[in-house]
Every structure is written in structure tokens, then in C-alpha cells.
Design a protein around this motif. Structure first.
Motif, mmCIF file in Angstrom:
data_model
loop_
_atom_site.group_PDB
_atom_site.id
_atom_site.type_symbol
_atom_site.label_atom_id
_atom_site.label_comp_id
_atom_site.label_asym_id
_atom_site.label_seq_id
_atom_site.Cartn_x
_atom_site.Cartn_y
_atom_site.Cartn_z
ATOM 1 N N GLU A 227 0.841 -1.207 0.000
ATOM 2 C CA GLU A 227 0.000 0.000 0.000
ATOM 3 C C GLU A 227 0.872 1.251 0.000
ATOM 4 O O GLU A 227 0.587 2.221 -0.708
ATOM 5 C CB GLU A 227 -0.930 -0.012 1.217
ATOM 6 C CG GLU A 227 -2.051 -1.041 1.143
ATOM 7 C CD GLU A 227 -3.027 -0.789 -0.005
ATOM 8 O OE1 GLU A 227 -3.065 0.345 -0.524
ATOM 9 O OE2 GLU A 227 -3.731 -1.732 -0.396
ATOM 10 N N LEU A 228 1.949 1.246 0.768
ATOM 11 C CA LEU A 228 2.869 2.382 0.761
ATOM 12 C C LEU A 228 3.593 2.499 -0.581
ATOM 13 O O LEU A 228 3.802 3.599 -1.094
ATOM 14 C CB LEU A 228 3.883 2.234 1.897
ATOM 15 C CG LEU A 228 3.352 2.484 3.317
ATOM 16 C CD1 LEU A 228 4.374 2.064 4.363
ATOM 17 C CD2 LEU A 228 2.987 3.963 3.502
ATOM 18 N N THR A 229 3.946 1.356 -1.142
ATOM 19 C CA THR A 229 4.620 1.346 -2.435
ATOM 20 C C THR A 229 3.732 1.955 -3.515
ATOM 21 O O THR A 229 4.212 2.675 -4.407
ATOM 22 C CB THR A 229 5.017 -0.095 -2.821
ATOM 23 O OG1 THR A 229 5.900 -0.625 -1.815
ATOM 24 C CG2 THR A 229 5.721 -0.139 -4.169
ATOM 25 N N LYS A 230 2.449 1.693 -3.440
ATOM 26 C CA LYS A 230 1.502 2.224 -4.433
ATOM 27 C C LYS A 230 1.443 3.752 -4.396
ATOM 28 O O LYS A 230 1.068 4.383 -5.386
ATOM 29 C CB LYS A 230 0.121 1.623 -4.201
ATOM 30 C CG LYS A 230 -0.002 0.185 -4.690
ATOM 31 C CD LYS A 230 -1.171 -0.557 -4.061
ATOM 32 C CE LYS A 230 -2.500 0.081 -4.332
ATOM 33 N NZ LYS A 230 -3.619 -0.712 -3.751
ATOM 34 N N GLU A 231 1.801 4.352 -3.272
ATOM 35 C CA GLU A 231 1.834 5.816 -3.205
ATOM 36 C C GLU A 231 2.910 6.381 -4.140
ATOM 37 O O GLU A 231 2.800 7.508 -4.613
ATOM 38 C CB GLU A 231 2.118 6.280 -1.771
ATOM 39 C CG GLU A 231 0.982 6.021 -0.791
ATOM 40 C CD GLU A 231 1.281 6.602 0.582
ATOM 41 O OE1 GLU A 231 2.060 7.577 0.653
ATOM 42 O OE2 GLU A 231 0.743 6.084 1.574
ATOM 43 N N LEU A 232 3.959 5.576 -4.378
ATOM 44 C CA LEU A 232 5.083 6.032 -5.200
ATOM 45 C C LEU A 232 5.029 5.494 -6.627
ATOM 46 O O LEU A 232 5.680 6.034 -7.515
ATOM 47 C CB LEU A 232 6.407 5.625 -4.545
ATOM 48 C CG LEU A 232 6.615 6.142 -3.118
ATOM 49 C CD1 LEU A 232 7.921 5.602 -2.536
ATOM 50 C CD2 LEU A 232 6.609 7.666 -3.081
ATOM 51 N N MET A 233 4.298 4.401 -6.856
ATOM 52 C CA MET A 233 4.111 3.786 -8.174
ATOM 53 C C MET A 233 5.417 3.631 -8.952
ATOM 54 O O MET A 233 5.620 4.205 -10.029
ATOM 55 C CB MET A 233 3.107 4.589 -9.000
ATOM 56 C CG MET A 233 1.684 4.484 -8.496
ATOM 57 S SD MET A 233 1.008 2.785 -8.499
ATOM 58 C CE MET A 233 0.825 2.485 -10.256
#
Length: 454
Positions: A227-233
Motif C-alpha cells: 500500500e505504501l509502495t503504491k503511493e510512489l508507483m
């Protein structure tokens, strides 16, 4: 995922970055002279048409990450940088003496260790020392591994100006308990800062490495990390299964025991949940353990059937020759493999004597080459065929028999003289490859050599 399938197929097996796998290399008959000859032949066959790949291993790290199985030297002394770079450039000059004509570089990758342990100035010394001796392919790709805690804007800008457009950052997991266990304290803000800086500078492919199956890790931890990774894509994600191999000499996997690791079923759940979250975010699964956005070169390579796998992992294009520089690096001439000595002092000693610092290797037989292609097909495209008579090996009937049970489990589909791995079977691609691994079938290991497949 069916729990019984996990229990059934969770066995020790290779990751197939090569075939034959390193434990099955015929070191006894290997000669440095044979390796040099195979490299010269392969280079002359492929340099003009496709170019070569170059891997450079920079082994130094300031602290030990206990999940890591890579060859490294832990030190805070940065005066080790310049002597090492000079030796790597000397090694490259020894290879240049074997190659007829000016090499054309298709891929160049810096790994470690921690490449960003090195100062920007010394990285310039290294890369410019290589570039002044080569030509570049039209679609060349330079990449490096960056530690989010010490990859500065200066590192990123310097390497970008040298032609680097791809960087991968080691994330592993954002949970503090897991980070403490693997001795990799790395806040999300550090990863965010490094990722945004790379994007701002102009990197066209930014990757994050995430690991599941780590000590004390849970499904909730994996979900939070993604979920945190998706913030950075990031453009691509390597979503690796932790390989627990503490018996390998020099391995840093200490400070926790196997009882602290998730069970096979729990580990597989971590993967399935992570995969679903990545799919929802627009990532496509590429080969084994990799995901990419449609705009990334790795995804495009999969769609165009150009995906390749070698000791650097999955790559967006195939080269017949891959030369590894630095301690422990592995080189591939397609007809043979060689590996450099692992000790830095031994490496320096051989380089000073103008000797390519190889200490073991393997020359591929006709059978090896056939099996290698089948395993590459399976790892990159989830299918292979033996319609061409030249791709039939003696044990083919035995291989088909072994795979019939996987067919019954819905993992593979047989067609006329070919096999395809189903979507259900893709998590078990290593198991399918093991059926084709005739050396493994003939000589089952008596000691632990490989990590678990699930």
C-alpha cells in the motif's frame, strides 16, 4: 491457493538464473583456457548483431543486512573504493585483449553489496573507464542498485549523466519488527525521497525490491508495504520470495531461526495477497517474482517475447555474452560459465599478475544447451516446445511422465510436442523447470543446496 498444492510442491529447488545450476557445474574439467576460447567465439558471433551485457559487482557495505545472501565486505572505510575500481578496470582490460573488435554494450548493471557505498567521483572513474573502450547499442540500458538510505541526488544525477536510466531500490518491508530482524532500518520517507529524486532527474524505470517470507513477517506487513509502495508507483517491482540459505559460507542470515520464518502456506498467502494488490494497482506479472507497469520495458519485453533471464535476473533483451567484473561475478558466454574468486585479496592478487580472476566454471555440453533453452522458455514465457528434433533430449519421456502429475493438478497443459504452464501453475514454475533439469534428476543432492520453491 490450494493448501495441499503448497504442501505438495514446496520443496528445495533452484531459481534457474542459469542452467546448469552452479552446484552442478563440472569444475573438475573446467579450464580457464577453454573459457577464454568460448568467450572469443561467442563474442565474434554476437557483438555486432546484439551487443554484450556487462555486470559489475561492488561488494562493500557499511552494515550487514541479515536477509542477504550476496557476496559482500562490511566496512566503513571508504579508502577501499579507489583500489577496487582500479582492479575492476584492470580486469576489463584483460578481457578486452580476448575480444576482436570494439565491444558494443547493450546492458550495463552495477550490483552489490551497496553500489552507492562508492562516492559519485569514484563511480565516474569506473564508468568512464569502461565507456572509453566501447561502443553503445542504439537501445542500450544502464542500471544500478541503490540503497535508499545513502543514494544521494548527486549519485542519481551523476549516473544519469553517464547514461543510467534505470535504478532499483531495496525496500524489503516497511514493518519495524521485520526491519530489525533483518538489520535493515529504512523508513518509508527515505525510499520516497530517493524515488522522487530519481523521477525528477529523469530516470525512466524506477524499481522497488520487496521480499515476502521474511522473519516475523505477516500478511498484514506485506499488505502495508505494498500500500505504501503504491503511493510512489515505481515502474517495476521485484516481489521476491526470501531465500533462506544460512548454510552458504559467508552468508549473513543470522540473528533469527527457521522457527521465526512464516510457514510455506503463510508465505504463499503473503504472495497471493501482494499479487492481488499489485494487480489492482495496474501492475502485470512478468516471469517469476516480477511485476511491471505497461509502460516499462520489462512488460514490453514480455509482450514481444523478448524477455530474457540470466545471472542479473530478468532483462528486457537477450545478449549471448555477459561478462561479470569484480569479486564473485559470474560470466556467461552461452557456451560456458565462469565465476570470479570471492575474496577481495585473492582478486587483487590475480589481477596484479594479469590473470583473469576466475576460480571455477562449466563448459556446456550439447545436452546442457538444449535443456538450458527449455528452462529459459519456461522461466520467461511459461511454455516450451520440442517440435524441432534438435530440442529433444534422451530423458524426454521421463520428463513428460513427471509432468503428467502436474497436469492432473492443473498446473500445466500438454499440447502436441509442447507444454504450457497455466495461470494456476505459474507460482510453481521452478517445480516445472526441475522436471526438465536432467542433472538434478540424475544426482539428487545429499545436502541442502537450494531454497524452498514456495
Amino acid at each position: 491457493m490450494c493448501k495441499s498444492l503448497v504442501q505438495k510442491y514446496n520443496v528445495a529447488g533452484p531459481r534457474y538464473t542459469s542452467y546448469p545450476t552452479v552446484p552442478y557445474w563440472d569444475d573438475a574439467s573446467f579450464l580457464l583456457k577453454k573459457w577464454k576460447e568460448s568467450l572469443s567465439i561467442s563474442f565474434s558471433e554476437s557483438n555486432i548483431s546484439e551487443g554484450i551485457s556487462l555486470y559489475i559487482h561492488l561488494p562493500f557495505c557499511e552494515s550487514m543486512c541479515t536477509f542477504c545472501g550476496c557476496n559482500k565486505r562490511i566496512t566503513k572505510r571508504h579508502n577501499v573504493e579507489e583500489p577496487y575500481i582500479k582492479s575492476v578496470l584492470k580486469e576489463w582490460s584483460l578481457y578486452l585483449e580476448l575480444l576482436t573488435g570494439r565491444p558494443k554494450i547493450k546492458e550495463l548493471h552495477i550490483g552489490g553489496g551497496t553500489p552507492t557505498f562508492f562516492s559519485s567521483e569514484n563511480l565516474v572513474l569506473l564508468i568512464k573507464g569502461i565507456l572509453r573502450t566501447v561502443n553503445l547499442a542504439d537501445d542500450y540500458e544502464f542500471s544500478f542498485e541503490g540503497h535508499p538510505n545513502n543514494t544521494t541526488k548527486e549519485h542519481l544525477r551523476t549516473l544519469y549523466n553517464l547514461g543510467f536510466t534505470r535504478v532499483s531500490f531495496g525496500v524489503q518491508d516497511y514493518n519495524e519488527t521485520v526491519q530489525k530482524a533483518i538489520h535493515r532500518i529504512q523508513p518509508f520517507e527515505n525510499v520516497k525521497q530517493a524515488t522522487l529524486a530519481a523521477r525528477e532527474i529523469g530516470y525512466t524505470s524506477i524499481g522497488h525490491d520487496i521480499i515476502f517470507g521474511l522473519p516475523f513477517q505477516t500478511v498484514a506487513h506485506v499488505s502495508k508495504t505494498i500500500e505504501l509502495t503504491k503511493e510512489l508507483m515505481p515502474d517495476r517491482i521485484a516481489f521476491y520470495s526470501y531465500a533462506h540459505v544460512p548454510w552458504i559460507k559467508g552468508n549473513g542470515q543470522r540473528g533469527y531461526s527457521e522457527t521465526n520464518l512464516p510457514s510455506g502456506a503463510s508465505k504463499r498467502s503473503q504472495y497471493e495477497v501482494g499479487k492481488a494488490l499489485l494487480n489492482q494497482a495496474g501492475y502485470h506479472e512478468v516471469g517469476m517474482d516480477h511485476f511491471a507497469l505497461e509502460s516499462d520495458s520489462l512488460y514490453k519485453a514480455m509482450i514481444t517475447h523478448k524477455l530474457h533471464r540470466n545471472f542479473m535476473g530478468y532483462t528486457a533483451s537477450k545478449t549471448q555474452v555477459m561478462i561479470g567484473l569484480g569479486v564473485s561475478s559470474i560470466s556467461d558466454s552461452w557456451y560456458g560459465f565462469s565465476q570470479n574468486v570471492k575474496g577481495i585479496e585473492d582478486y587483487y592478487h590475480l589481477i596484479e599478475q594479469n590473470i583473469i580472476p576466475v576460480y571455477r566454471g562449466h563448459m556446456l555440453t550439447k545436452e546442457d544447451l538444449i535443456v538450458r533453452q527449455h528452462i529459459l522458455n519456461l522461466m520467461c514465457h511459461f511454455e516450451t516446445s520440442w517440435t524441432n528434433q534438435s530440442f529433444i533430449i534422451d530423458e524426454l519421456n521421463e520428463i513428460v511422465f513427471k509432468l503428467k502429475e502436474m497436469e492432473a493438478d492443473g498446473l500445466v497443459i500438454f499440447e502436441k510436442e509442447s507444454i504450457k504452464i497455466t495461470q494456476k501453475g505459474q507460482p510453481y514454475v521452478r517445480n516445472v523447470c526441475m522436471a526438465f533439469d536432467v542433472l538434478l534428476q540424475r544426482r539428487q543432492p545429499k545436502t541442502r543446496l537450494f531454497s524452498m520453491t514456495v
